[in-house]
Design a protein around this motif. Structure first.
Motif: not given
Length: 112
Positions: A61-89
């Protein structure tokens, strides 16, 4: 009834195996472990990290957000914090569609 051999499934993976799954350096996996609370591998007596399937899914999931989608580390952390179920889906849906695509391409190759 014929004998069916059971497939052996690994319980733990070394950091080198995990890094090669994603084609990244082991240092990146160690770095992500310190940055993200999701990755919590067990350590054996020697201190070697032992990753479970769940840890590998979290790295994915982290690889997808950071490497494939181009999120910053902080952006990935915020995405996982607020929408972790949505990201997993979404990740499950992407995996499913990828497997369907590869099946269809294999089918097309066999027909031609």
């Amino acid at each position: 009834m014929p004998y069916k051999e059971k497939t052996i499934e690994k319980k733990y993976y070394a950091i080198g195996e995990v890094a090669s799954m994603f084609n990244v350096a082991t240092s990146l996996i160690r770095f992500w472990e310190t940055e993200f609370d999701l990755i919590k591998p067990k350590k054996n007596r020697k201190g070697n990290r032992q990753f479970t399937k769940e840890d590998i899914e979290n790295v994915k999931i982290i690889y997808h957000l950071v490497k494939e989608r181009g999120f910053t580390l902080q952006g990935a952390k915020e995405m996982l914090k607020s929408n972790s179920d949505q990201v997993k889906d979404k990740m499950e849906m992407i995996d499913s569609l990828t497997s369907v695509k590869s099946f269809l391409l294999e089918l097309k190759k066999n027909i031609s």
